[in-house]
Write a protein that holds these residues in place. Structure first.
Motif, PDB file in Angstrom:
ATOM      1  N   ARG A  60       0.679  -1.235   0.271  1.00 38.87           N
ATOM      2  CA  ARG A  60      -0.085   0.064  -0.011  1.00 38.87           C
ATOM      3  C   ARG A  60       0.999   1.331   0.215  1.00 38.87           C
ATOM      4  O   ARG A  60       2.072   1.237   0.503  1.00 38.87           O
ATOM      5  CB  ARG A  60      -1.010   0.138   1.075  1.00 38.87           C
ATOM      6  CG  ARG A  60      -1.625  -1.155   1.359  1.00 38.87           C
ATOM      7  CD  ARG A  60      -2.835  -0.943   2.384  1.00 38.87           C
ATOM      8  NE  ARG A  60      -4.067  -0.292   1.824  1.00 38.87           N
ATOM      9  CZ  ARG A  60      -4.997  -0.221   2.516  1.00 38.87           C
ATOM     10  NH1 ARG A  60      -5.336  -0.056   3.840  1.00 38.87           N
ATOM     11  NH2 ARG A  60      -5.830   0.474   1.947  1.00 38.87           N
ATOM     12  N   MET A  61       0.557   2.279  -0.418  1.00 37.87           N
ATOM     13  CA  MET A  61       1.094   3.588  -0.636  1.00 37.87           C
ATOM     14  C   MET A  61       0.164   4.472  -0.470  1.00 37.87           C
ATOM     15  O   MET A  61      -1.065   4.770  -0.838  1.00 37.87           O
ATOM     16  CB  MET A  61       1.557   3.606  -1.945  1.00 37.87           C
ATOM     17  CG  MET A  61       2.613   4.856  -2.515  1.00 37.87           C
ATOM     18  SD  MET A  61       3.340   4.536  -4.100  1.00 37.87           S
ATOM     19  CE  MET A  61       1.842   4.378  -5.117  1.00 37.87           C
ATOM     20  N   ALA A  62       0.623   5.751   0.273  1.00 43.11           N
ATOM     21  CA  ALA A  62      -0.008   7.098   0.579  1.00 43.11           C
ATOM     22  C   ALA A  62       0.527   8.230  -0.011  1.00 43.11           C
ATOM     23  O   ALA A  62       2.069   8.224   0.038  1.00 43.11           O
ATOM     24  CB  ALA A  62      -0.176   7.270   2.044  1.00 43.11           C
ATOM     25  N   VAL A 115      -4.479   6.975  -1.161  1.00 43.38           N
ATOM     26  CA  VAL A 115      -4.143   5.663  -0.753  1.00 43.38           C
ATOM     27  C   VAL A 115      -4.328   4.632  -2.007  1.00 43.38           C
ATOM     28  O   VAL A 115      -5.196   4.831  -2.757  1.00 43.38           O
ATOM     29  CB  VAL A 115      -5.001   5.096   0.461  1.00 43.38           C
ATOM     30  CG1 VAL A 115      -4.371   3.441   0.617  1.00 43.38           C
ATOM     31  CG2 VAL A 115      -4.955   5.880   1.723  1.00 43.38           C
ATOM     32  N   TRP A 116      -2.862   4.119  -2.254  1.00 45.94           N
ATOM     33  CA  TRP A 116      -3.018   3.170  -3.518  1.00 45.94           C
ATOM     34  C   TRP A 116      -2.776   1.790  -2.856  1.00 45.94           C
ATOM     35  O   TRP A 116      -2.104   1.694  -2.010  1.00 45.94           O
ATOM     36  CB  TRP A 116      -1.732   3.708  -4.180  1.00 45.94           C
ATOM     37  CG  TRP A 116      -1.953   5.243  -4.483  1.00 45.94           C
ATOM     38  CD1 TRP A 116      -1.461   6.292  -3.894  1.00 45.94           C
ATOM     39  CD2 TRP A 116      -2.232   5.764  -5.856  1.00 45.94           C
ATOM     40  NE1 TRP A 116      -1.580   7.535  -4.438  1.00 45.94           N
ATOM     41  CE2 TRP A 116      -2.345   7.117  -5.893  1.00 45.94           C
ATOM     42  CE3 TRP A 116      -2.854   5.138  -7.015  1.00 45.94           C
ATOM     43  CZ2 TRP A 116      -2.585   8.124  -6.878  1.00 45.94           C
ATOM     44  CZ3 TRP A 116      -2.924   6.092  -8.165  1.00 45.94           C
ATOM     45  CH2 TRP A 116      -2.947   7.441  -8.067  1.00 45.94           C
ATOM     46  N   ASP A 117      -3.253   0.868  -3.767  1.00 46.76           N
ATOM     47  CA  ASP A 117      -3.088  -0.439  -3.427  1.00 46.76           C
ATOM     48  C   ASP A 117      -2.400  -1.140  -4.767  1.00 46.76           C
ATOM     49  O   ASP A 117      -3.203  -1.016  -5.937  1.00 46.76           O
ATOM     50  CB  ASP A 117      -4.488  -1.291  -2.804  1.00 46.76           C
ATOM     51  CG  ASP A 117      -4.742  -0.794  -1.508  1.00 46.76           C
ATOM     52  OD1 ASP A 117      -4.371   0.135  -0.779  1.00 46.76           O
ATOM     53  OD2 ASP A 117      -5.593  -1.327  -0.887  1.00 46.76           O
ATOM     54  N   LYS A 118      -1.778  -1.772  -4.393  1.00 41.36           N
ATOM     55  CA  LYS A 118      -0.877  -2.647  -5.576  1.00 41.36           C
ATOM     56  C   LYS A 118      -1.774  -3.907  -5.884  1.00 41.36           C
ATOM     57  O   LYS A 118      -1.934  -4.816  -5.058  1.00 41.36           O
ATOM     58  CB  LYS A 118       0.383  -3.259  -4.968  1.00 41.36           C
ATOM     59  CG  LYS A 118       1.305  -3.825  -6.405  1.00 41.36           C
ATOM     60  CD  LYS A 118       2.653  -3.806  -5.654  1.00 41.36           C
ATOM     61  CE  LYS A 118       3.700  -4.054  -6.826  1.00 41.36           C
ATOM     62  NZ  LYS A 118       5.150  -4.386  -6.416  1.00 41.36           N
ATOM     63  N   TRP A 122      -0.728  -0.131  -9.538  1.00 46.42           N
ATOM     64  CA  TRP A 122      -1.244   0.720  -8.495  1.00 46.42           C
ATOM     65  C   TRP A 122      -2.623   1.353  -8.634  1.00 46.42           C
ATOM     66  O   TRP A 122      -2.601   2.139  -9.678  1.00 46.42           O
ATOM     67  CB  TRP A 122      -0.301   1.723  -8.026  1.00 46.42           C
ATOM     68  CG  TRP A 122       1.097   1.197  -7.400  1.00 46.42           C
ATOM     69  CD1 TRP A 122       2.038   0.907  -8.139  1.00 46.42           C
ATOM     70  CD2 TRP A 122       1.296   0.795  -6.094  1.00 46.42           C
ATOM     71  NE1 TRP A 122       3.116   0.194  -7.175  1.00 46.42           N
ATOM     72  CE2 TRP A 122       2.778   0.305  -5.949  1.00 46.42           C
ATOM     73  CE3 TRP A 122       0.473   0.651  -4.775  1.00 46.42           C
ATOM     74  CZ2 TRP A 122       3.329  -0.217  -4.784  1.00 46.42           C
ATOM     75  CZ3 TRP A 122       1.174   0.217  -3.683  1.00 46.42           C
ATOM     76  CH2 TRP A 122       2.438  -0.062  -3.634  1.00 46.42           C
ATOM     77  N   ASN A 123      -3.468   1.092  -7.763  1.00 42.47           N
ATOM     78  CA  ASN A 123      -4.897   1.542  -8.050  1.00 42.47           C
ATOM     79  C   ASN A 123      -5.178   2.581  -6.817  1.00 42.47           C
ATOM     80  O   ASN A 123      -5.016   2.091  -5.771  1.00 42.47           O
ATOM     81  CB  ASN A 123      -5.900   0.413  -7.913  1.00 42.47           C
ATOM     82  CG  ASN A 123      -5.446  -0.591  -9.135  1.00 42.47           C
ATOM     83  OD1 ASN A 123      -5.489  -0.406 -10.315  1.00 42.47           O
ATOM     84  ND2 ASN A 123      -5.287  -1.848  -8.687  1.00 42.47           N
ATOM     85  N   CYS A 124      -5.642   3.656  -7.173  1.00 45.81           N
ATOM     86  CA  CYS A 124      -5.979   4.332  -6.134  1.00 45.81           C
ATOM     87  C   CYS A 124      -7.469   4.127  -5.298  1.00 45.81           C
ATOM     88  O   CYS A 124      -8.370   3.985  -6.137  1.00 45.81           O
ATOM     89  CB  CYS A 124      -6.444   6.056  -6.560  1.00 45.81           C
ATOM     90  SG  CYS A 124      -6.895   7.268  -5.411  1.00 45.81           S
TER      91      CYS A 124
END
Length: 358
Positions: A26-28, A38-41, A47-49
């Protein structure tokens, strides 16, 4: 071979920070447009928002994840003089958004009278603690006494550094031989005043944080600072992003265990690189502290690695647009697996408008 992909982040202004969660799935991101995403792989490595919302009433400088042991928790800080704790909630069965997640504000920390420039969660073994630093030169440490109730945070410590603070890093060591320690960087532009990095250590006797060391050789503005994962070492390694990349070794000197005086350190410069030839904005370690990534205004991410003689050298360069750098080391294969190393790669993974956002 590592391949850089551009992500259409769709922020309306500069992206100031990118943070990966513990697992790197996950990425913010946060931006001057006052929003966070917030992005999920996904399974296809795309990467999807999955969430986007307005968070503050000013530019959002930093975003950081808590350890997953405490749930899906984010903290952000802003020019609006606040830091905010967010928690992800999955909709209940009677919720219109059943099974859907959404982020809710748990608390707003309003103690700062100036811009809050950095926010970091303490190492997991210390419990759920959060540190902020501000342009007014004050570092504040908060604790959530009940990890099940993130709306309650108590201010435990206030540390005055006398200099405008720009960044902080916790020493991750969980060894009982090492007291809790925080490094604080300053972006004060007065180069005649040395000591832009200060180290504070917690003392069990006084139950307060005291200044243990000042790195007087750092005289230029510091934009980022990062302790390396400790992995049982007796000493500490600290990376600093200023007008160049610097790596320091802090060796604790013996002291009387009953003494209330802070630990003294032998400070050694392990490496100093001006290869970016510009301001360096971020430094980040991989999980084994064998690789350091840095990014700067030259639009490149550079990777640094030490050999068995502890000599550091560049092992790879990646342009912000993902294209290779001709005539430079290209050994990016297999060494970018760690999310912490990748967290310095914001410029190459995010479509942002300025290289200083990396």
């Amino acid at each position: 071979m590592f391949v850089a992909r551009s992500i259409a982040a769709d922020h309306k202004d500069l992206i100031h920070d990118v943070s990966y969660d513990f697992h790197g799935r996950r990425m913010a991101t946060c931006s001057s447009d006052q929003s966070m995403k917030v992005w999920d792989k996904g399974g296809n490595a795309e990467w999807n928002c999955t969430a986007s919302w307005k968070t503050h009433s000013g530019s959002v400088w930093r975003v950081t994840w808590a350890h997953p042991e405490f749930g899906q928790v984010l903290a952000s800080c802003s020019f609006d003089r606040t830091a905010i704790v967010w928690e992800e909630i999955v909709g209940e069965s009677n919720d219109k958004q059943r099974g859907q997640s959404h982020w809710i504000k748990r608390t707003t920390l309003v103690d700062s009278r100036t811009s809050v420039t950095d926010v970091k969660f303490a190492p997991k073994h210390m419990g759920l603690m959060l540190t902020t630093c501000s342009a007014d030169g004050v570092v504040r440490i908060y604790e959530a006494p009940d990890v099940m109730n993130l709306s309650q945070w108590s201010l435990q410590h206030e540390i005055s550094s006398k200099l405008s603070c720009s960044c902080i890093s916790w020493n991750p060591s969980s060894s009982r031989a090492h007291a809790p320690m925080i490094a604080v960087g300053s972006d004060d532009s007065n180069v005649t005043y040395g000591g832009k990095v200060q180290i504070y250590e917690y003392n069990e006797v006084t139950r307060k944080y005291a200044k243990a060391e000042t790195l007087m050789t750092v005289t230029d503005a510091v934009h980022d600072i990062a302790f390396a994962p400790n992995l049982g070492r007796s000493f500490h390694v600290l990376a600093i992003a200023t007008k160049d990349v610097r790596i320091f070794k802090l060796v604790p000197l013996r002291k009387d265990s009953s003494s209330s005086a802070p630990t003294k350190f032998e400070v050694q410069v392990l490496a100093q690189f001006d290869s970016h030839n510009s301001q360096v904005w971020r430094v980040s370690w991989n999980i084994t502290s064998t690789l350091l990534a840095s990014s700067g205004d030259d639009g490149c991410v550079r990777l640094w690695k030490a050999n068995y003689m502890d000599n550091w050298k560049c092992t790879g360069i990646l342009k912000g647009d993902g294209s290779p750098v001709s005539g430079q080391p290209g050994a990016l294969s297999g060494i970018l697996g760690s999310a912490t190393a990748q967290s310095a790669l914001n410029g190459s993974t995010m479509s942002s408008k300025h290289p200083s956002t990396v």
